[in-house]
Each structure stands twice: as structure tokens, then as C-alpha cells.
Scaffold this active site. Sequence first.
Site, PDB file in Angstrom:
ATOM      1  CD1 TRP A  21      -2.697   1.699   0.684  1.00 38.21           C
ATOM      2  CD2 TRP A  21      -1.687   2.008   2.695  1.00 38.21           C
ATOM      3  NE1 TRP A  21      -3.271   2.881   1.338  1.00 38.21           N
ATOM      4  CE2 TRP A  21      -2.702   2.871   2.602  1.00 38.21           C
ATOM      5  CE3 TRP A  21      -1.157   1.867   3.879  1.00 38.21           C
ATOM      6  CZ2 TRP A  21      -3.064   3.954   3.411  1.00 38.21           C
ATOM      7  CZ3 TRP A  21      -1.362   2.931   4.877  1.00 38.21           C
ATOM      8  CH2 TRP A  21      -2.399   3.930   4.703  1.00 38.21           C
ATOM      9  CE1 TYR A  54      -4.621  -1.028  -0.352  1.00 43.30           C
ATOM     10  CE2 TYR A  54      -2.608  -2.582  -0.447  1.00 43.30           C
ATOM     11  CZ  TYR A  54      -3.760  -2.194   0.285  1.00 43.30           C
ATOM     12  OH  TYR A  54      -4.075  -2.280   1.537  1.00 43.30           O
ATOM     13  CB  SER A 206      -0.419   0.580   9.943  1.00 42.38           C
ATOM     14  OG  SER A 206      -0.737   1.033   8.738  1.00 42.38           O
ATOM     15  CE  LYS A 216      10.115   7.356   8.731  1.00 41.18           C
ATOM     16  NZ  LYS A 216      10.623   6.528   7.757  1.00 41.18           N
ATOM     17  CB  THR A 286      10.229   3.343   1.260  1.00 47.90           C
ATOM     18  OG1 THR A 286      10.842   3.924   2.421  1.00 47.90           O
ATOM     19  CG2 THR A 286       8.551   3.932   1.516  1.00 47.90           C
TER      20      THR A 286
END
Length: 332
Positions: A21, A54, A206, A216, A286
Site C-alpha cells: 500500500w 492500491y 500498519s 523518526k 520503502t
Amino acid sequence: MEFRHLGRSGLKVTEIALGNWLTHGSQIAEDVARTCVTAALDEGITTFDTADVYAGTAAESVLGRALHGVKRESIEIFTKVFWPTGPGINDRGLSRKHIMESAHASLRRLRTDYLDLYQAHRYDHAAPLEETLRAFDDLVRQGKVLYIGVSEWRAEEIAAAVRIAEQMGFDRIISNQPQYNMLWRVIESEVIPLCEREGIGQIVWSPVAQGVLTGKYLPGAEPPAGSRATDERGAGFIGEYLTGSLLAAVQRLRPIADEAGLTMSQFAVAWTLQNPAVSAAIIGATRPEHVHENVKAAGVKLDPAIMAKIDEILGSEVVRDPAHTQSPAERP
Ligand SMILES: NC(=O)c1ccc[n+]([C@@H]2O[C@H](COP(=O)([O-])OP(=O)(O)OC[C@H]3O[C@@H](n4cnc5c(N)ncnc54)[C@H](OP(=O)(O)O)[C@@H]3O)[C@@H](O)[C@H]2O)c1
């Protein structure tokens, strides 16, 4: 990597699954998506989650290409149907027409003959539940879908589906895919007890709260360059987590993670896996480094004293109201 049964089914999944996603076909280029999938396979992840919607259907195509050539029997491919995949009035929802059309399109994009798990991405108030379940059951009987599940359904919606399946002899739901992490625990009071009784496993999404639980995002500071909070599409989704008080509370978790010998990200993923109702945590990435780091949460046992300390630190930042599990009142 550790494996768990998906609910009370015979299917085993990796405790940590990779989802795409907002990443594949969107935030990251295809070569990076490929390196993330390769990192997952190298780490022993066999379970991959995507959805027809998505990146406007592109995410399934990217995943299909990335997994092309991998022995089909060695992986589990999960996808979903509900949200719009086109402009048409029937390109959405859980009607028999859309389920059949979208399942076939997903099979083509994912370059596979069957889906290991097909999930109703939300509850559709505009389709009779019996119609939806019969269409899912037909896909199972045709061998195009091996198991069926739901995502973000309320306890009473899951209970109704179980009842109808029993009455009609349809294939049973084996999984629910809800949001679940240290900060978002809305499934604990109603969905989990019902699912445990019915043998339905949670594949939770998630687990690091979209990046927030990695620590972060600092209170009062600009989000790190290239993070989801700076992404055109991602920013709207992560936004609700980015309050000063919540980010400050997350920073107070750092010494506890250190004490457990884990990075913040591993700590957050491991927290979700302490709940025996959870069959798998679906991580997003990512970069391949995210995968390599986060998979180390598999098999970790957290001390009850550490679990209690987390609750103490997060206090009122934790959302627990089951009313937050909600599907759109009308089809999107
Ligand atoms: N059923 C549903 O309705 C639903 C909804 C949402 C998601 N899902 C599923 O759940 C999957 C995971 O969702 P998610 O992506 O929100 O999960 P997540 O694991 O909570 O967040 C992933 C994001 O956090 C950041 N991140 C992860 N590990 C990191 C690390 N070690 N260090 C720094 N940053 C890190 C990365 O974003 P940046 O690098 O961009 O910061 C990454 O893309 C999805 O792909 C999808 O399969 C399902």
C-alpha cells in the site's frame, strides 16, 4: 522466520508479511519495489499482501512482476476487493459482478492462477451479505481463491458472515485484516474475542503506525525527507498520528526498546506479535533496509513488565474505542 496458522485454518503464513500500500506503483520506483520484495524473500517472508485499489491497480502489477519466476507453491499471495478500481458504478463494492470481475483482473495483474487469500476490503452496506459470500464461495469452488477473509469489519458483521456461511454451507472466513499497533487497539474489546471463538486470525496492518513508531518523526520538527509524511498521497493517511503529544510519548518508548535490545521499529512490530490472536503483522517498506530491520521482530518475546511500561508511557494516546472500526455508510 517464524510461521503461524492463519486463524484455525491449515494455512501457515509468515509472522511478518510484506504489503505494498502507498509504496509499489506510487511512492517508490519499480526497481526499489523489486529490491524490497527480494529482501523479503531473502529474509524468509513468504506472505505478500496487496489490493486491487492500491496505486489505482498498479501495485498488483508491480508485485506480480517482482514475484514472477518465484516458485508459486513457496509463497502466499493475498489481495482484496471493495474500493473503486474504475469509474463505473459497478467498479466497486461487493456485488457478485464486481467481485468476479475484480478477482479475474487481480489474477491477471498478479500473474497467477489462484489467490491464496481473497479479502473483502470493507463491509458493503449496499450488497446483500449472502450475495457477497456466495460469490466468494464460487471463487473457492472454482479453485481461483483458496481462502477468504475480510478487512476492517465490525464484530457483528463478521458474526453475520459466519452465521450465513454456516446456514448456506459456504466457505468460512479465516482472517480479518484490521489496523493494530501499540497506538491503535480498537479490535481488542469486540473483534478479537469474536474472532478467537470463530477461529478467525488477525493479519494486522500498519504495525509501526506508518512509520510513527520507528521514532523518526520528532515533535515540533519537520518530517524526515522522503518519509510517508512528505509523500503526496501518504501524508493524508499518516497525518492523524502526527500530533506533538503523541510524538513526544513515542520518544519516551526509546529507552524501553533499548532495554529489550530492539530498534524502535522492531519493538513496535514485536508488540503486535505478542497477541496470540495475531497471525501475521504486515509491514510496509520503502527501502530493503526496512525489511531487513523489521523482520528481526519475528520470534521476539517481550517481558510482561515491558508490556506494562509501554501502556504506562502511551497512556491516553492509545485509541481503543471499537466504534472506530467502520466501513463507509455508502459505496465510495
Ligand atoms: N486492509 C486495509 O485497509 C489496509 C490499510 C493499510 C495498510 N494495509 C496493509 O498493511 C501494509 C502495511 O501498512 P503500512 O505501510 O502502513 O505499515 P507500517 O509497517 O506501519 O509502515 C510502513 C512504512 O513505515 C516506514 N518504515 C517502516 N520501517 C521503517 C524503518 N525500519 N525505519 C524507518 N522507517 C520505516 C516506511 O515509510 P517511509 O519510508 O515512507 O517513511 C514504510 O513504508 C500495507 O502495505 C497493506 O498491505 C491494509
